[in-house]
Design an enzyme around this catalytic site. Sequence first.
Site, short mmCIF file in Angstrom:
data_model
loop_
_atom_site.label_atom_id
_atom_site.label_comp_id
_atom_site.label_asym_id
_atom_site.label_seq_id
_atom_site.Cartn_x
_atom_site.Cartn_y
_atom_site.Cartn_z
N GLY A 8 0.86 -1.22 -0.18
CA GLY A 8 0.08 -0.01 -0.01
C GLY A 8 0.85 1.21 0.01
N GLY A 11 -0.54 4.90 -1.01
CA GLY A 11 -1.68 5.76 0.08
C GLY A 11 -1.04 7.10 0.55
N GLN A 12 -1.84 7.55 1.53
CA GLN A 12 -1.68 8.98 2.17
C GLN A 12 -0.48 8.55 3.21
OE1 GLN A 12 -3.87 9.89 5.38
NE2 GLN A 12 -3.30 12.00 5.32
N ARG A 36 -1.64 0.46 -6.92
CA ARG A 36 -2.04 1.61 -7.58
C ARG A 36 -1.22 1.54 -8.79
NH1 ARG A 36 -3.50 6.73 -3.72
NH2 ARG A 36 -4.79 5.50 -2.39
N ASP A 53 -0.86 -7.30 -5.21
CA ASP A 53 -2.29 -7.31 -4.61
C ASP A 53 -2.20 -8.23 -3.48
OD1 ASP A 53 -4.72 -7.50 -4.08
OD2 ASP A 53 -5.48 -8.02 -5.97
N TYR A 143 -15.66 -0.19 8.46
CA TYR A 143 -14.27 0.02 8.65
C TYR A 143 -13.94 -0.29 10.04
CZ TYR A 143 -9.84 2.72 8.67
OH TYR A 143 -8.70 3.25 8.92
N LYS A 147 -11.19 -3.37 11.49
CA LYS A 147 -10.29 -2.96 12.39
C LYS A 147 -10.01 -3.76 13.79
CE LYS A 147 -7.97 0.02 9.84
NZ LYS A 147 -6.70 -0.36 9.17
N ILE A 173 -4.89 11.45 10.07
CA ILE A 173 -3.58 11.74 9.81
C ILE A 173 -3.50 13.17 8.72
CG2 ILE A 173 -1.31 11.04 8.74
CD1 ILE A 173 -2.19 9.68 11.25
#
Length: 315
Positions: A8, A11-12, A36, A53, A143, A147, A173
């Site tokens: 990942g 991502g951010q 991505r 993936d 979500y 978690k 974040i």
Amino acid sequence: MKRILVIGSGGQIGSELVPFLRKKYGKENVIATGRRTVLPKVITEGGPWVYLDALNQESLKKVIYENSIDHIFHMASVLSATGEKIPQTAWDINVNGLINVLEVSRRYGVERVIWPSSIAAFGPTTPRENTPNETILQPTTMYGITKVSGELLAEYYYKKYGLLTLSMRLPGIISSETAPGGGTTDYAVEIFYEAIKNKKYTCFLKEDTKLPMMYQPDCLKCHVNFVEIDESKFKRHVYNVTGVSFTAGELAAEIKKIIPEFTIDYKPDFRQEIADSWPKSIDDSVARKEWGWNPKYDLAGITKDMIEKLSKRLV
Ligand code: AKB
């Protein structure tokens, strides 16, 4: 030297974690992966990059084995707002992706799996101020459900197989490089882009909505702590961590101190209900005591740094 895999990495957090780790551990030792296809150059040209993936266990095995990976950051996740729109995909990516990572890790001798949980693991029945580390976990979002399931799965792999799993319950974040996507706390990043570009912002949460947040440099420091700190310090596998809590109105007022023409209005949407089910502030004293968690940035520090960094890029 540690051999680190980041899943990942577009991502951010992943997009800044990869260069941060490469600087610390050497660019050849940090393998950036993800699904991505459009990625910042710093990821694809700054060191090894492989398409991966996490739902494909065979590809996961191949990458881990061929690169002799010993530490994994599993950052791929569908966030809270998107999770409400595509709940089954959120479950697949967040839970099935994680179990694949844990399963392959325990079989291929990975030492540590670092996987962020979230304040979304809490729900409306949890105490909302100074939420403790050990408390009620009854989330009402998909979500949040992923978690809590992930926290339990990670704990299971530690107890059953001795795979060291470490999770931090991240708040919202705030970051200047890659925008978040699909979260409820995203407003706290969007607001800076709009304040600089258009001097106005319409917030999708109410003015008095208070949520816990953290600035990216503190978030990156937290991730590296989980690689560096000796296993004996960790008395548990999931930790509350936070930076600072503020309302949308307080953030707007702080921005106005630097950009006086800035105006804000509030049009709450479906994300308000998600925010209302989450803590307003977090008690992270356990992380502070056990392994020295010590964030640096307060609201004024975050605001100043974000405006300085984004102003250079956006104007
Ligand atoms: C979200 O808003 O969904 C995330 C989170 C708090 O985990 N930023």
